[in-house]
Design an enzyme around this catalytic site. Structure first.
Site, short mmCIF file in Angstrom:
data_model
loop_
_atom_site.label_atom_id
_atom_site.label_comp_id
_atom_site.label_asym_id
_atom_site.label_seq_id
_atom_site.Cartn_x
_atom_site.Cartn_y
_atom_site.Cartn_z
N GLY A 30 0.23 -11.63 -0.90
CA GLY A 30 1.10 -10.58 -1.44
C GLY A 30 2.25 -10.25 -0.50
O GLY A 30 2.37 -10.80 0.60
N ALA A 31 3.11 -9.33 -0.95
CA ALA A 31 4.29 -8.96 -0.16
C ALA A 31 3.88 -8.36 1.18
O ALA A 31 4.39 -8.75 2.23
CB ALA A 31 5.16 -7.97 -0.95
N VAL A 32 2.92 -7.43 1.17
CA VAL A 32 2.48 -6.82 2.44
C VAL A 32 1.62 -7.82 3.22
O VAL A 32 1.72 -7.93 4.44
CB VAL A 32 1.71 -5.50 2.18
CG1 VAL A 32 1.13 -4.95 3.48
CG2 VAL A 32 2.64 -4.47 1.55
N ARG A 57 -7.23 -17.03 -7.99
CA ARG A 57 -6.00 -17.73 -8.42
C ARG A 57 -5.34 -18.45 -7.25
O ARG A 57 -4.70 -19.48 -7.42
CB ARG A 57 -4.97 -16.73 -8.98
CG ARG A 57 -5.35 -16.05 -10.25
CD ARG A 57 -4.27 -15.04 -10.67
NE ARG A 57 -4.15 -13.89 -9.78
CZ ARG A 57 -4.90 -12.79 -9.85
NH1 ARG A 57 -5.80 -12.68 -10.79
NH2 ARG A 57 -4.74 -11.79 -9.00
N ARG A 117 -7.22 7.39 1.56
CA ARG A 117 -6.32 8.21 2.39
C ARG A 117 -6.75 9.67 2.48
O ARG A 117 -6.63 10.30 3.52
CB ARG A 117 -4.89 8.13 1.86
CG ARG A 117 -4.22 6.81 2.16
CD ARG A 117 -2.81 6.80 1.60
NE ARG A 117 -2.25 5.47 1.65
CZ ARG A 117 -1.36 5.00 0.80
NH1 ARG A 117 -0.91 5.78 -0.18
NH2 ARG A 117 -0.91 3.78 0.91
N CYS A 150 3.99 4.47 2.18
CA CYS A 150 5.21 4.05 2.88
C CYS A 150 6.24 5.18 3.05
O CYS A 150 6.82 5.35 4.12
CB CYS A 150 5.84 2.87 2.14
SG CYS A 150 5.91 3.09 0.36
N HIS A 263 13.20 1.52 2.15
CA HIS A 263 13.35 2.82 1.49
C HIS A 263 14.37 3.68 2.23
O HIS A 263 14.47 3.61 3.47
CB HIS A 263 12.03 3.60 1.51
CG HIS A 263 10.94 3.05 0.65
ND1 HIS A 263 11.10 2.02 -0.25
CD2 HIS A 263 9.64 3.43 0.55
CE1 HIS A 263 9.95 1.79 -0.86
NE2 HIS A 263 9.04 2.62 -0.39
N GLN A 338 10.09 -0.85 4.11
CA GLN A 338 8.85 -0.49 3.42
C GLN A 338 7.71 -1.44 3.77
O GLN A 338 6.57 -1.02 3.92
CB GLN A 338 9.11 -0.49 1.90
CG GLN A 338 7.96 0.01 1.06
CD GLN A 338 6.95 -1.05 0.74
OE1 GLN A 338 7.27 -2.23 0.61
NE2 GLN A 338 5.69 -0.65 0.60
P1 A2P Z 1 -3.20 -13.30 -5.55
O1 A2P Z 1 -1.85 -13.75 -5.05
O2 A2P Z 1 -4.25 -14.36 -5.46
O3 A2P Z 1 -3.13 -12.60 -6.89
P2 A2P Z 1 1.33 -7.74 -4.15
O4 A2P Z 1 1.05 -6.36 -3.56
O5 A2P Z 1 2.52 -8.39 -3.56
O6 A2P Z 1 1.33 -7.67 -5.64
O7 A2P Z 1 0.05 -8.63 -3.73
C1 A2P Z 1 -1.26 -8.32 -4.12
C2 A2P Z 1 -2.24 -9.12 -3.26
O8 A2P Z 1 -3.57 -8.76 -3.68
C3 A2P Z 1 -2.12 -10.63 -3.46
O9 A2P Z 1 -2.43 -11.28 -2.26
C4 A2P Z 1 -3.21 -10.89 -4.49
O10 A2P Z 1 -3.71 -12.19 -4.48
C5 A2P Z 1 -4.27 -9.94 -4.02
N1 A2P Z 1 -5.24 -9.70 -5.10
C6 A2P Z 1 -5.00 -9.25 -6.34
N2 A2P Z 1 -6.15 -9.21 -7.06
C7 A2P Z 1 -7.12 -9.67 -6.23
C8 A2P Z 1 -8.53 -9.89 -6.38
N3 A2P Z 1 -9.16 -9.63 -7.52
N4 A2P Z 1 -9.22 -10.38 -5.31
C9 A2P Z 1 -8.58 -10.64 -4.16
N5 A2P Z 1 -7.25 -10.46 -3.95
C10 A2P Z 1 -6.53 -9.98 -4.98
#
Ligand code: A2P
Length: 356
Positions: A30-32, A57, A117, A150, A263, A338
């Site tokens: 993900g982004a973070v 995925r 939190r 954030c 931000h 952010q």
């Molecule tokens: P994935 O890329 O496999 O969906 P963002 O905040 O940028 O939307 O990123 C969300 C993060 O949380 C991504 O790394 C995403 O992985 C992960 N994530 C979302 N759903 C799940 C899940 N069910 N189990 C583990 N990681 C998850």
């Protein structure tokens, strides 16, 4: 996906270490999550192992980190065996389920979601604000630490030094929030919409329900009964928790603007005692994590672009609030990245305080 570069050595040792912990990153795609990797590498965070976790995925995908190719693994209940530190940023529901599992397995969790939190007993920490609240937390011994919202982090890095000097009684905040706070897909949607609108096409609205490019709108979090949205109330409640003072009057208006990752916030304070703008500037110039851009002659003040990819919170427009005529009113304009100070950097700084 960004690439984090540095030298981190892998080790097969099974004994726990608080000086070179074994680290799991939850939400690594993900982004973070990507920013966690960049920040860990850039700060040379000592690690004996890193485990990158995401959803099914992403399992099997490759990510370059620390000069090595790592394979993303699916997050499961078994993911935390032998882990000393788990950095979570995969959304609140994943944190709610898996942070206690990680903690039970002995990993100290630093959680970027809002899940814990406001939970009594769980420290909510910005290292520049309340590092003492980490007392009793030890790497590799379980426990959860919450990373604040954030907007709260960015505001409090700037305002806490003034609060210490003159006691904030009231704080009114208006935010101008970037796409990154809504995740990687939202950043991509802003980019896509920008192209579409410039081509005269209808913008694709999957993450947000309305046009985002060349527009702005009230923050997309849930609206509450009092007419404030959740993001606005986070600023109120989290500030009260970190300052240990629920008597400070706080109100916020949170707005999404079509900016990628930093931000901006307009902040007006009522202080317990008069504080001149020069004195405020001097306090802020010495404050950790703060940089000042406040050039009235050239109309040059902080922008989201100044803050993007940077660690500091940028502060400018430092001025007496003319609507409060007793010298106790002060206004500021702040910008912070952010993804960095608003999320990944703050979490890694918390982890650094826990290193022995
Ligand atoms: P994935 O890329 O496999 O969906 P963002 O905040 O940028 O939307 O990123 C969300 C993060 O949380 C991504 O790394 C995403 O992985 C992960 N994530 C979302 N759903 C799940 C899940 N069910 N189990 C583990 N990681 C998850």
């Amino acid at each position: 996906m960004s690439t984090a570069q540095s030298s981190v050595s892998a080790s097969s040792s099974t004994s726990r270490s608080t000086s070179s912990p074994r680290v799991a990153v939850v939400g690594a795609t993900g982004a973070v999550g990507q920013e966690f990797l960049d920040v860990l590498a850039q700060r040379n965070f000592p690690m004996s192992e890193v485990r990158l976790l995401a959803s099914a995925r992403s399992a099997g995908k490759s990510v370059e980190f620390a000069g090595k190719t790592h394979t993303i693994r699916e997050l499961t209940e078994e993911s935390f065996k032998g882990i000393d530190l788990a950095l979570f940023s995969a959304g609140g529901s994943i944190s709610k389920k898996f942070a206690p599992i990680a903690s039970q397995a002995g990993a100290t969790v630093v959680d970027n979601s809002s899940a814990f939190r406001m939970t009594p007993g769980i420290p909510l920490v910005v290292p520049e604000v309340n590092p003492g609240d980490l007392k009793g937390i030890e790497l590799g011994k379980g426990g959860i630490v919450a990373n604040p919202n954030c907007s709260t982090i960015i505001a409090l890095v700037a305002v806490t030094p003034l609060h210490r000097a003159a006691g904030v009684k009231r704080m009114v905040v208006s935010t101008y929030q970037a796409a990154s706070g809504a995740g990687y897909a939202a950043m991509m949607e802003l980019e896509q919409q920008s192209h579409e609108v410039l081509r005269g096409q209808a913008p694709t609205c999957k993450i947000f329900k309305q046009q985002y490019a060349f527009n702005l709108f009230s923050h997309n979090s849930s609206m509450l009964e009092n007419g404030y949205n959740e993001e606005e109330m986070k600023l109120v409640k989290e500030t009260h928790k970190m300052w240990g003072d629920a008597t400070v009057k706080i109100a916020a208006t949170c707005v999404r603007v079509p900016v990628m990752r930093a931000h901006a916030e307009s902040i007006t304070l009522t202080l317990g005692k008069a504080l001149g703008e020069d004195e405020a500037r001097e306090i802020l110039a010495k404050a950790p994590g703060v940089s000042i851009i406040d050039d009235r002659a050239h109309n040059r003040f902080p922008t989201p672009i100044d803050a993007s990819g940077k660690d500091d919170v940028y502060v400018g427009r430092i001025r007496q609030d003319i609507s409060q005529d007793d010298g106790r009113g002060l206004s500021l304009f702040v910008c912070g990245d952010q993804l960095r100070k608003g999320a990944a950097l703050n979490a890694v700084q918390i982890a650094e305080l826990l290193l022995k």
